[in-house]
Design a protein around this motif. Structure first.
Motif: not given
Length: 515
Positions: A224-237
């Motif tokens: 589905s989609s994911f988040g991106m900051t300057d230094n990290y990726f965030v994904f939700v399970e």
């Protein structure tokens, strides 16, 4: 109109028209313009969505099954034209050739060719599933090329000017993935990031983050989609999983679809995972969990004082929201639509805050020290961190979905404004602007009008985050010219202009503005 809306009802049920098949166009048709389009706004609005909802006597069952139609509104020298073409995917071409559903879609099973004998049918099954290339979800650039996509391993290269289909690309030949999301992130230098899944050890599913440098086209490369900051990726399970055994065995049974292979886990809740960009790596020491929700779209994520702030469009609970997006449900009479939505998971815009700095002695207390949010994070004795969200927007069966931000200025940065499509019992009937800091909302809404995801285009030289316009495709089935491109002032959602054409435009999912 812009106001704290009293949400309208839809007794006429004209929303059914956005789920009906249309013909493609032989050439662009001119639009009738009312209002004034800003002189600096010149380019193309490209949109993807389903345009063919049945083949022969067979109907596609699910919203994500209709055959991919690419739409284009061209803005040039104060004039606007509208054009659309079906993408010549294998799924579409073979359906047209055989006048039936040939390749199984997300929620529609393809049955074997009745003209073939039992042996050739058996061998068709024996070879396994043909994965669909029906790229109806989104379109985005990679390098100098443009690709229409869904969430399987196939993407389709298209010409954004002529809308011609150029090439089918199998990502499995270049990347270790079975499929990728239809919501990639693009950095300022043109680097594209996406997240995909692949089969790991012991029949498990693993996640892969894919990086495509701007200097390479996809063919130079030997979730589905994911988040991106300057230094990290965030994904939700999420608590909704594909049952792999069912998935691999289902295709040997008549009439199985992807939807048949999803299962809800009623006890796992939802987990947040972090990965670092440079050096690339999974942060296995940070285990964040919360109560169950479904998720289609991240709004934005950013780092602030040792925390990662993650804003999401959620649907509460473990039941799969896609269960409510069958076309039969969406095309019911309004009272029935409302009843189904009342049973469905409830939508809510939420902010979660993930602490990066975690110490064993902090057990049992709230680790979030940001002054502007009520979201909490508490370290449990087992080393996991329990998250509770701050609710940014909530209304009974009123969803803020298909979120957009001032992407070039705010992706991965602290921000104020999100723009979304308002779903009223799953029917898209308004455009909403949300101030994620103050929770103030603005609404554009018009009777019997069904807009699409609003795309933000900044004004040239803008200094304010919301200085720009929103572009949305609006369908007003009863009007003399039922399809239109709507241009709103992003600051207050007042209408600047619209360009109307004498054709119905079916629902679109995602798209892009090409200057």
């Amino acid at each position: 109109m812009s106001h704290r809306s009293r949400f309208q009802t839809h007794p006429a049920a004209s929303y059914k028209k956005i789920f009906e098949s249309v013909e493609e166009l032989n050439e662009p048709i001119p639009a009738v313009i009312t209002g004034i389009i800003p002189s600096w706004l010149g380019g193309s609005l490209l949109r993807m969505g389903p345009g063919l909802f049945e083949v022969g006597d067979e109907h596609f069952q699910h919203l994500f099954d209709g055959q991919a139609l690419i739409h284009k509104f061209d803005l040039k020298n104060g004039q606007v034209t509208y054009y659309r073409k079906f993408i010549r995917t294998d799924a579409y071409v073979r359906a047209m050739t055989e006048n039936r559903v040939v390749i199984t879609e997300f929620g529609t099973a393809a049955y074997p060719d009745p003209c073939k004998n039992i042996f050739s049918r058996f061998f068709t099954y024996f070879r396994g599933i043909e994965v669909t290339d029906n790229c109806l979800v989104n379109i985005y650039p990679i390098g100098e090329d443009f690709y229409a996509v869904t969430e399987t391993n196939y993407i389709t290269k298209v010409d954004p000017d002529s809308l011609e289909t150029l090439k089918k690309v199998d990502l499995c030949k270049y990347l270790s993935v079975n499929g990728v999301t239809a919501h990639p992130h693009t950095e300022r230098d043109g680097t594209v990031y996406n997240i995909g899944n692949c089969f790991g050890k012991n029949m498990s599913l693993a996640y892969n983050i894919v990086k495509i440098p701007p200097c390479l086209s996809l063919f130079s490369l030997s979730v589905s989609s994911f988040g991106m900051t300057d230094n990290y990726f965030v994904f939700v399970e999420q608590p909704v999983k594909i049952n792999l055994l069912k998935f691999l065995s289902a295709w040997s049974f008549r009439g199985a679809t992807y939807m048949d292979c999803f299962e809800s886990n009623t006890s796992m809740g939802t987990w947040f995972h972090l990965a670092s960009k440079e050096p690339a790596g999974y942060l296995s020491s940070h285990k964040f969990r919360t109560s169950a929700f479904n998720l289609f779209h991240h709004i934005n994520a950013y780092e602030d004082e040792g925390f990662i702030v993650v804003d999401l469009c959620t649907w509460k609970g473990h039941e799969f929201v896609y269960n409510y997006l069958y076309l039969a449900n969406l095309k019911e009479e309004w009272e029935e639509v409302k009843k189904a939505a009342a049973r469905a998971p409830q939508p809510e815009v939420r902010r979660y805050v993930l602490p990066l700095d975690i110490h064993r002695e902090d057990q049992g207390k709230n680790l979030v020290s940001l002054s502007y949010t009520t979201a909490t994070a508490v370290l449990d004795s087992d080393g996991t961190i329990w998250l509770e969200p701050e609710v940014l927007f909530s209304g009974p069966r009123q969803a803020f979905e298909f979120p957009q931000i001032n992407y070039s200025k705010c992706c991965g940065k602290k921000y104020s404004f999100a723009y979304g499509l308002g779903l009223n019992h799953f029917i898209p009937d308004r455009i909403v602007k949300l101030n994620v800091q103050t929770k103030e909302i603005w609404v554009w809404q018009e009777e019997d009008s069904y807009p699409s995801e609003p795309l933000f285009v900044p004004s040239p030289g803008a200094t304010q985050e919301d200085d720009g316009v929103l572009l949305s495709v609006v369908v007003k089935p009863g009007a003399q010219r039922p399809g239109s491109l709507l241009v709103l002032d992003a600051r207050n959602l007042t209408e600047l202009a619209r360009a109307e054409v004498n054709t119905i435009i079916p629902i679109t999912l995602h798209g892009m503005y090409k200057p």
